[in-house]
Design a protein around this motif. Structure first.
Motif, mmCIF file in Angstrom:
data_model
loop_
_atom_site.group_PDB
_atom_site.id
_atom_site.type_symbol
_atom_site.label_atom_id
_atom_site.label_comp_id
_atom_site.label_asym_id
_atom_site.label_seq_id
_atom_site.Cartn_x
_atom_site.Cartn_y
_atom_site.Cartn_z
ATOM 1 N N GLY A 1 13.797 5.760 -18.545
ATOM 2 C CA GLY A 1 14.944 6.084 -19.381
ATOM 3 C C GLY A 1 15.067 5.160 -20.584
ATOM 4 O O GLY A 1 15.384 5.602 -21.694
ATOM 5 N N SER A 2 14.804 3.878 -20.378
ATOM 6 C CA SER A 2 14.908 2.906 -21.476
ATOM 7 C C SER A 2 13.825 3.137 -22.517
ATOM 8 O O SER A 2 14.077 3.024 -23.729
ATOM 9 C CB SER A 2 14.818 1.481 -20.922
ATOM 10 O OG SER A 2 15.917 1.193 -20.079
ATOM 11 N N VAL A 3 12.626 3.466 -22.075
ATOM 12 C CA VAL A 3 11.543 3.751 -23.012
ATOM 13 C C VAL A 3 11.868 5.001 -23.826
ATOM 14 O O VAL A 3 11.719 5.018 -25.057
ATOM 15 C CB VAL A 3 10.207 3.922 -22.265
ATOM 16 C CG1 VAL A 3 9.140 4.513 -23.188
ATOM 17 C CG2 VAL A 3 9.736 2.590 -21.706
ATOM 18 N N ALA A 4 12.339 6.049 -23.155
ATOM 19 C CA ALA A 4 12.648 7.294 -23.860
ATOM 20 C C ALA A 4 13.749 7.082 -24.900
ATOM 21 O O ALA A 4 13.649 7.576 -26.035
ATOM 22 C CB ALA A 4 13.061 8.370 -22.850
ATOM 23 N N ARG B 1 9.106 -6.470 -19.438
ATOM 24 C CA ARG B 1 7.638 -6.460 -19.521
ATOM 25 C C ARG B 1 7.110 -5.033 -19.381
ATOM 26 O O ARG B 1 6.233 -4.603 -20.147
ATOM 27 C CB ARG B 1 7.052 -7.355 -18.429
ATOM 28 C CG ARG B 1 5.531 -7.277 -18.323
ATOM 29 C CD ARG B 1 4.973 -8.358 -17.421
ATOM 30 N NE ARG B 1 5.671 -8.443 -16.144
ATOM 31 C CZ ARG B 1 5.409 -9.347 -15.205
ATOM 32 N NH1 ARG B 1 4.472 -10.267 -15.422
ATOM 33 N NH2 ARG B 1 6.075 -9.364 -14.071
ATOM 34 N N ASN B 2 7.663 -4.271 -18.431
ATOM 35 C CA ASN B 2 7.205 -2.898 -18.218
ATOM 36 C C ASN B 2 7.625 -1.979 -19.366
ATOM 37 O O ASN B 2 6.852 -1.115 -19.802
ATOM 38 C CB ASN B 2 7.757 -2.364 -16.897
ATOM 39 C CG ASN B 2 7.275 -3.163 -15.706
ATOM 40 O OD1 ASN B 2 6.119 -3.597 -15.665
ATOM 41 N ND2 ASN B 2 8.154 -3.375 -14.733
ATOM 42 N N ILE B 3 8.866 -2.173 -19.844
ATOM 43 C CA ILE B 3 9.346 -1.357 -20.962
ATOM 44 C C ILE B 3 8.510 -1.628 -22.210
ATOM 45 O O ILE B 3 8.079 -0.695 -22.911
ATOM 46 C CB ILE B 3 10.837 -1.640 -21.218
ATOM 47 C CG1 ILE B 3 11.671 -1.200 -20.018
ATOM 48 C CG2 ILE B 3 11.316 -0.966 -22.499
ATOM 49 C CD1 ILE B 3 13.118 -1.637 -20.071
ATOM 50 N N ARG C 1 4.251 0.100 -26.088
ATOM 51 C CA ARG C 1 2.989 -0.179 -26.797
ATOM 52 C C ARG C 1 1.943 0.872 -26.433
ATOM 53 O O ARG C 1 1.174 1.324 -27.296
ATOM 54 C CB ARG C 1 2.469 -1.574 -26.450
ATOM 55 C CG ARG C 1 3.470 -2.714 -26.620
ATOM 56 C CD ARG C 1 4.085 -2.811 -28.015
ATOM 57 N NE ARG C 1 5.219 -3.730 -28.025
ATOM 58 C CZ ARG C 1 6.417 -3.450 -28.504
ATOM 59 N NH1 ARG C 1 6.660 -2.267 -29.014
ATOM 60 N NH2 ARG C 1 7.381 -4.341 -28.469
ATOM 61 N N ALA C 2 1.920 1.270 -25.157
ATOM 62 C CA ALA C 2 0.961 2.295 -24.733
ATOM 63 C C ALA C 2 1.239 3.628 -25.426
ATOM 64 O O ALA C 2 0.320 4.411 -25.682
ATOM 65 C CB ALA C 2 1.026 2.465 -23.219
ATOM 66 N N THR D 1 7.453 -1.472 -32.336
ATOM 67 C CA THR D 1 8.777 -2.001 -32.688
ATOM 68 C C THR D 1 9.177 -3.113 -31.723
ATOM 69 O O THR D 1 9.072 -2.946 -30.507
ATOM 70 C CB THR D 1 9.814 -0.867 -32.630
ATOM 71 O OG1 THR D 1 9.408 0.164 -33.528
ATOM 72 C CG2 THR D 1 11.195 -1.367 -33.011
ATOM 73 N N PRO D 2 9.640 -4.247 -32.228
ATOM 74 C CA PRO D 2 10.016 -5.357 -31.345
ATOM 75 C C PRO D 2 11.273 -5.060 -30.547
ATOM 76 O O PRO D 2 12.131 -4.266 -30.946
ATOM 77 C CB PRO D 2 10.234 -6.528 -32.309
ATOM 78 C CG PRO D 2 10.533 -5.894 -33.628
ATOM 79 C CD PRO D 2 9.754 -4.621 -33.659
ATOM 80 N N LEU D 3 11.374 -5.734 -29.396
ATOM 81 C CA LEU D 3 12.523 -5.605 -28.512
ATOM 82 C C LEU D 3 13.325 -6.899 -28.507
ATOM 83 O O LEU D 3 12.766 -7.994 -28.628
ATOM 84 C CB LEU D 3 12.078 -5.275 -27.086
ATOM 85 C CG LEU D 3 11.235 -4.022 -26.888
ATOM 86 C CD1 LEU D 3 10.952 -3.814 -25.402
ATOM 87 C CD2 LEU D 3 11.910 -2.795 -27.484
#
Length: 643
Positions: A43-46, A73-75, A80-81, A86-88
């Motif tokens: 959800g956070s990635v989307a 780390r996972n997000i 990146r994949a 964009t930086p977090l």
């Protein structure tokens, strides 16, 4: 030193956030914050990708604990994949250990001086000796030092993010709930970072009160300059709300600073999907950038004007304008327009209606009208129609006729650069004349400021109304998007609202505004133009005409349905003029922002809400489904007790 009249962007150092550079000659960066749980990778990635696709250049995520910080780390890896670089930024409150973890996995970490080491606020009076205060500062440095070293090792930037709503008890008791206290909260941390030779720092000072926010940032810039610090600044009005009011409020605060060249990255905090914030922020940044490289404005600053602590300009009242009166709103309508009926029971009506050269056949009782001076003279000489509540307006060329008309309010249209000897003499002789300050300059703020400072330097105390003209149309393709890079979600109406609010921000903060006259050469509804004027004055804390909702945008800390709750509270409290109601997702800023609200509705746990009167909690842990009714009961009981 700020040049009040000529736009120049503040010179700053450059902060490196991953591959993104903030400050220096770089453009104003646009960012937002997710509302998902940071434990929810998918959800956070989307949501992050939606923010980025809308134009966001940095994404912030809340990290309440180590688990959320470690999941960055996972997000980060998934983004990146997916091809997003964009930086977090990790958002940390209450737990300094979480900041240490987040610094390994995010390109930037936001820490809040109000709760990084200092305990949670109790709003109790505590006295510190100078020695005890120094010991508290040493505790902060001792805890910051290992965090700074982690950031150095991992090339992680830091945002020192001070919120008015979360000042520590220590700061509040030493400096009060003041802009000076807000600034010192920031400077304490900045001095430690500089001592340890760490410069990848961005600063933010936020408040739900635009006046507090703007004055605090102005003061911070001055304090940093004194200590030879030039870090870039992040701007935002926290808990701005949603919809038009949230956009206008954000534009007033952010625009007031951007127009003075202050600000290197911005976030518009709306109680909506975070990607909706991006086009608003982009338009603001683009609009202010148009002031660059304008023709020189030879204004002269009034020596009695204090940019850091401005007071309302002293004026002689002309009727209900100036003096101690709240600023008025003027509207433009044609005499034959059916909309001349201004008897809306729910919306505030304009104080004056400009009808150009012809009065309507029937005048609305107690409504004031403005009529072109030559038409006014003709009617006065003919005796055909009563001129009660009708007032003349003069161009500069009509000044010789001002003495010929006997009425307690007259209007004179002026621009900076008009030969001053004649109009200054006229204004000194006629205190009943209200100046309508117009401009066609590329730098509206500088040009209009220059005229008012000219009046102050001449000792003239006539009230000033700022008139702003725009060109936005819903049918003309050339005006529907002033910048082809803007997403289509920025409508002509929204463009108008953002631009007018940004243009008026600093003029209101400077204490120069006795009234506002918005005009648009296009097909926007006149009612929308008028209500925008009222909303701008309310956002600038100059005139309250409706209930204000101080609502946060929500984040992963929010534990109830924020958006639905806002809608329910708005529906239940509409018509309660002048109230300020805070609707907060959690306790980070909730109780603190209650100082600026009459009532607070604050998330206390999963589907639990606590109610506040100002900063005092009056009901704890109410089930979410019952909380709105409890809030209404509280408000009604208080109102009954006041009768």
């Amino acid at each position: 030193m700020i040049d009040l009249f000529n736009f120049e962007r503040r010179k700053t150092s450059v902060t490196h956030v991953g591959a993104l550079n903030i400050g220096g000659e770089n453009p104003v960066r646009i960012q937002s914050m997710t509302t998902t749980s940071t434990d929810d990778t998918e959800g956070s990635v989307a949501q992050s990708e939606r923010i980025i696709n809308a134009g966001g250049e940095l994404v912030r995520l809340t990290t309440q604990g180590r688990r959320e910080a470690e999941n960055l780390r996972n997000i980060n890896a998934q983004l990146r994949a997916d091809g997003y670089m964009t930086p977090l930024c990790a958002d940390v409150h209450f737990n300094a250990n979480v900041a240490d973890v987040a610094a390994h996995y995010a390109e930037k970490v936001r820490i809040n001086p109000g709760n990084y080491v200092d305990p949670a606020r109790t709003f109790k009076k505590l006295e510190y000796t100078d020695e005890e205060y120094a010991q508290e500062l040493q505790k902060i440095e001792d805890r910051l030092t290992p965090f700074i070293e982690i950031c150095k090792e991992n090339h992680t930037a830091v945002r020192i993010g001070v919120n008015h709503g979360s000042l520590s008890d220590r700061i509040r008791n030493r400096y009060g709930d003041t802009p000076e206290g807000i600034v010192e909260s920031c400077m304490e941390f900045l001095r430690i970072f500089r001592k340890h030779h760490f410069d990848d720092v961005v600063i933010s000072i936020k408040s739900s009160n635009t006046v507090v926010m703007v004055r605090s940032v102005r003061l911070l810039v001055a304090e940093m300059d004194k200590e030879d610090m030039h870090y870039p600044l992040h701007l935002g009005v926290t808990e701005a709300g949603e919809g038009e009011d949230g956009r206008i409020k954000s534009a007033v605060g952010i625009g007031a600073l951007l127009a003075d060249g202050i600000g290197d990255t911005i976030r518009v905090s709306l109680s909506e999907d975070p990607e909706c914030e991006i086009p608003v922020a982009k338009h603001l940044a683009w609009y202010i950038r148009r002031q660059e490289k304008h023709l020189l404005i030879p204004g002269e600053q009034y020596s009695g004007f204090d940019y850091l602590r401005p007071a309302r300009r002293s004026t002689v009242a002309a009727g209900n304008i100036g003096g101690e009166n709240v600023p008025v709103v003027i509207s433009t309508r044609k005499a034959g327009d059916a909309a001349i009926d201004i008897s809306s029971p729910e919306l505030p009506n304009p104080d004056y209606i400009y009808v150009q050269g012809e009065l309507p056949d029937t005048l609305v009782r107690n409504q004031r009208y403005i009529l072109d001076y030559d038409a006014y003279i003709d009617l006065a000489n003919s005796g055909r129609q009563s001129l009660e509540n009708v007032y003349p307006i003069f161009p500069v060329t009509g000044m010789p006729f001002i003495s010929a008309i006997n009425t307690d309010v007259k209007f004179l249209v002026l621009k900076f650069g008009t030969p001053s000897e004649e109009f200054l003499a006229c204004l000194r002789t006629h205190p009943e004349v209200v100046v309508v300050c117009m401009t066609s300059h590329q730098n509206r703020l500088g040009d209009q400021r220059a005229l008012v400072h000219q009046l102050m330097n001449a000792g003239v105390r006539n009230p000033v109304i700022f008139a702003q003209m725009y060109q936005h149309s819903t049918t003309d393709p050339a005006s529907q998007s002033l910048n082809t890079q803007h997403p289509s979600s920025i409508t002509p109406k929204e463009q108008f609202q953002l631009e007018a609010a940004a243009d008026m921000g600093a003029l209101m903060m400077d204490g120069l505004t006795d009234g506002l006259w918005l005009m648009n050469n296009g097909d926007l509804a006149q009612e929308d133009i008028e209500q925008t004027a009222f909303a701008i004055l309310q956002a600038g804390r100059l005139r309250m005409v409706k209930t204000e909702y101080i609502s946060c945008p929500g984040c992963g800390r929010t534990l109830y349905d924020l958006r639905t709750t806002i809608a329910r509270i708005k529906e239940a409290t509409k018509g309660m003029t002048g109230l300020k109601i805070g609707i907060m997702g959690c306790i980070v800023n909730g109780p603190g922002e209650m100082a600026d609200a009459d009532y607070g509705y604050v998330g206390a746990g999963p589907r639990k809400v606590s109610l506040y009167r100002k900063q005092v909690c009056v009901e704890h842990n109410i089930p979410e489904e019952e909380a709105v009714e409890h809030l209404l009961t509280l408000i009604k009981a208080d109102r009954k007790a006041q009768q």
